[in-house]
Enzyme design. Sequence first.
Site, PDB file in Angstrom:
ATOM      1  N   GLY A  43       0.901  -1.310   0.045  1.00 28.48           N
ATOM      2  CA  GLY A  43       0.134   0.135   0.008  1.00 28.48           C
ATOM      3  C   GLY A  43       0.955   1.124   0.102  1.00 28.48           C
ATOM      4  N   GLU A  45       5.302  -6.322   1.865  1.00 30.80           N
ATOM      5  CA  GLU A  45       5.103  -7.048   0.234  1.00 30.80           C
ATOM      6  C   GLU A  45       4.938  -6.009  -0.785  1.00 30.80           C
ATOM      7  OE1 GLU A  45       1.317  -8.816   0.768  1.00 30.80           O
ATOM      8  OE2 GLU A  45       2.207 -10.601   1.954  1.00 30.80           O
ATOM      9  N   PRO A  46       5.868  -4.979  -0.953  1.00 26.78           N
ATOM     10  CA  PRO A  46       5.688  -3.872  -2.119  1.00 26.78           C
ATOM     11  C   PRO A  46       5.730  -4.576  -3.442  1.00 26.78           C
ATOM     12  CG  PRO A  46       8.013  -3.822  -0.917  1.00 26.78           C
ATOM     13  CD  PRO A  46       7.131  -4.910  -0.294  1.00 26.78           C
ATOM     14  N   GLY A  47       4.858  -3.851  -4.216  1.00 24.46           N
ATOM     15  CA  GLY A  47       5.119  -4.178  -5.381  1.00 24.46           C
ATOM     16  C   GLY A  47       5.339  -2.638  -6.337  1.00 24.46           C
ATOM     17  N   ARG A  72      -3.555   0.718 -17.050  1.00 24.89           N
ATOM     18  CA  ARG A  72      -3.814   1.445 -15.792  1.00 24.89           C
ATOM     19  C   ARG A  72      -4.843   2.741 -16.056  1.00 24.89           C
ATOM     20  NH1 ARG A  72      -0.882   3.514 -12.484  1.00 24.89           N
ATOM     21  NH2 ARG A  72      -1.815   2.361 -10.401  1.00 24.89           N
ATOM     22  N   TYR A 101      -7.919   2.097 -14.114  1.00 26.15           N
ATOM     23  CA  TYR A 101      -8.155   2.859 -12.784  1.00 26.15           C
ATOM     24  C   TYR A 101      -8.045   4.262 -12.831  1.00 26.15           C
ATOM     25  CZ  TYR A 101      -6.115  -1.619 -11.230  1.00 26.15           C
ATOM     26  OH  TYR A 101      -5.811  -3.280 -11.097  1.00 26.15           O
ATOM     27  N   CYS A 157      -8.806  -0.456 -31.045  1.00 26.32           N
ATOM     28  CA  CYS A 157     -10.135   0.215 -31.618  1.00 26.32           C
ATOM     29  C   CYS A 157     -11.061   0.039 -30.492  1.00 26.32           C
ATOM     30  CB  CYS A 157     -10.580  -0.693 -32.611  1.00 26.32           C
ATOM     31  SG  CYS A 157      -9.829  -0.391 -34.277  1.00 26.32           S
ATOM     32  N   GLU A 158     -10.779   1.133 -29.492  1.00 23.78           N
ATOM     33  CA  GLU A 158     -11.502   0.995 -28.274  1.00 23.78           C
ATOM     34  C   GLU A 158     -11.066   2.465 -27.730  1.00 23.78           C
ATOM     35  OE1 GLU A 158     -13.617  -1.192 -25.881  1.00 23.78           O
ATOM     36  OE2 GLU A 158     -12.275  -2.395 -26.972  1.00 23.78           O
ATOM     37  N   TYR A 200       2.708  -3.274 -12.919  1.00 19.02           N
ATOM     38  CA  TYR A 200       1.234  -3.276 -13.525  1.00 19.02           C
ATOM     39  C   TYR A 200       1.142  -2.745 -14.988  1.00 19.02           C
ATOM     40  CZ  TYR A 200       0.487  -4.129  -8.504  1.00 19.02           C
ATOM     41  OH  TYR A 200       0.894  -4.430  -7.464  1.00 19.02           O
TER      42      TYR A 200
HETATM   43  C1  PLP Z   1      -1.038  -6.573  -5.018  1.00 17.58           C
HETATM   44  C2  PLP Z   1      -0.420  -6.923  -3.828  1.00 17.58           C
HETATM   45  C3  PLP Z   1       0.715  -6.354  -3.177  1.00 17.58           C
HETATM   46  C4  PLP Z   1       1.337  -5.218  -3.786  1.00 17.58           C
HETATM   47  O1  PLP Z   1       0.720  -4.054  -3.751  1.00 17.58           O
HETATM   48  P1  PLP Z   1       1.546  -2.775  -4.495  1.00 17.58           P
HETATM   49  O2  PLP Z   1       0.422  -1.580  -4.396  1.00 17.58           O
HETATM   50  O3  PLP Z   1       1.849  -2.961  -5.721  1.00 17.58           O
HETATM   51  O4  PLP Z   1       2.494  -2.375  -3.432  1.00 17.58           O
HETATM   52  C5  PLP Z   1       1.185  -6.860  -1.940  1.00 17.58           C
HETATM   53  N1  PLP Z   1       0.464  -7.984  -1.261  1.00 17.58           N
HETATM   54  C6  PLP Z   1      -0.517  -8.674  -2.049  1.00 17.58           C
HETATM   55  C7  PLP Z   1      -1.161  -9.757  -1.269  1.00 17.58           C
HETATM   56  C8  PLP Z   1      -1.177  -8.147  -3.190  1.00 17.58           C
HETATM   57  O5  PLP Z   1      -2.281  -8.672  -3.766  1.00 17.58           O
END
Ligand code: PLP
Length: 410
Positions: free
Chosen positions: A227, A268-270, A307, A311, A337-338, A365
């Site tokens: 988050g 768990e950063p993405g 995205r 979003y 085509c959208e 993403y």
């Molecule tokens: C998608 C996800 C994340 C990563 O979220 P970010 O907003 O990209 O940091 C972490 N944990 C879980 C379980 C997720 O599904």
Amino acid sequence: MEIINNRYTIQGIDALDLAGEFGTPLYVYDAAKITGRIEELKSAFPDMNMKIKFACKALSNLSVLKLMRKQGAELDAVSIQEVLIGLKAGYKPSEILFTPNCVSFSEIKEAVNLGVVINIDNISILEHFGNEFRDSVPVCIRLNPHIMAGGNKKISTGHVDSKFGISILQMRHLLRVIHNYKVKVIGLHMHTGSDILDAEVFLRGADILFEAAYDFPDLQFLDFGSGFKVAYQEGDVTTDIHELGAKLGKAFKAFCKNYGRKLEVWFEPGKFLVSEAGVLLVRTNVIKTTPATVFAGVDSGMNHLIRPMMYEAYHEIVNISNPNGVKRIYTVVGYICETDTFGLDRRMSEIREGDILAIKNAGAYGFSMASNYNSRFRPAEVMLYEGKAFLIRKRETLEDILNNQVEIEF
Ligand SMILES: *Cc1c(COP(=O)(O)O)cnc(C)c1O
């Protein structure tokens, strides 16, 4: 990207040269940015046993996963396929947390057999699990603390209508099932979504996790999910990672003292690790003037970066072919085509047909959500590592699109 001598460069490499060498559309990832982010996160939690589990759904290219591993990050996988890719990238099973939602029990069993750590987010799955494994396989439990992270329901997972996690209100039921089956719980997890604005929201969730933790005597870690908010445009509020480290660190230490043991803290950063490390380079096919606006139509679209359409995400776009051009207003659109708008009413350097545009914050993403819609090839991917460009995914060909099709001979 930085401008050096009127050229947009990444790690000293001219971005236009990359577009020339590898073609467009092209995803480009700056490895130095990724490793910088990992170090930043580590430094925010200096004297804690902290683990980074990269949420690989954000960007699952093998070379990116290997880079993460080299830097000491581990993995969060949400599908058995991501687990398998993680193993292929060299992660040990014990370094992978499997956090699925609404998958079949057979998929979870497969993950158990591979030896990865299982995160359970549903009481019925927990019952299956207890029946099958009793206390022989320790698990993590995903709780939903019902913290509303940010205002966007589409990317928030903690609200009461959310399908994620076991509601904190079901604690009694949860504990009954755990005691009945003697399931060994070694971790508690929360992930309240991708739009947490500040440390306070994190702390509210953390408090709920701390409180719940006393009912679980075998814990080894608490996983606070992600988050972390990154900046998509100037002035965006971002998560102050050091403020979070200071505040959460203090609360966590106090909790461990009461709990009686020092636990690990996991994140768990993405986005935080990869969003800003990526740009999508596209070529302007046409400039189209209508009674309403001037469109710049590029050789990409929502099939490559969904995205903005999915979003309403803002991605900054710059014309790297004309850094000093006069500013004009454009709506940058794709060739699908959208209605596939990348950016509406953007003030940017004059765009000429053939100009290369860079769409920023495309690391997270981006490719991982790309599709072959309109039977288009997905982009190639390049990683810049120590001042050199490495092709880490070839551009697709028609073969790739036709690969699994079976023709009927009429
Ligand atoms: C998608 C996800 C994340 C990563 O979220 P970010 O907003 O990209 O940091 C972490 N944990 C879980 C379980 C997720 O599904």
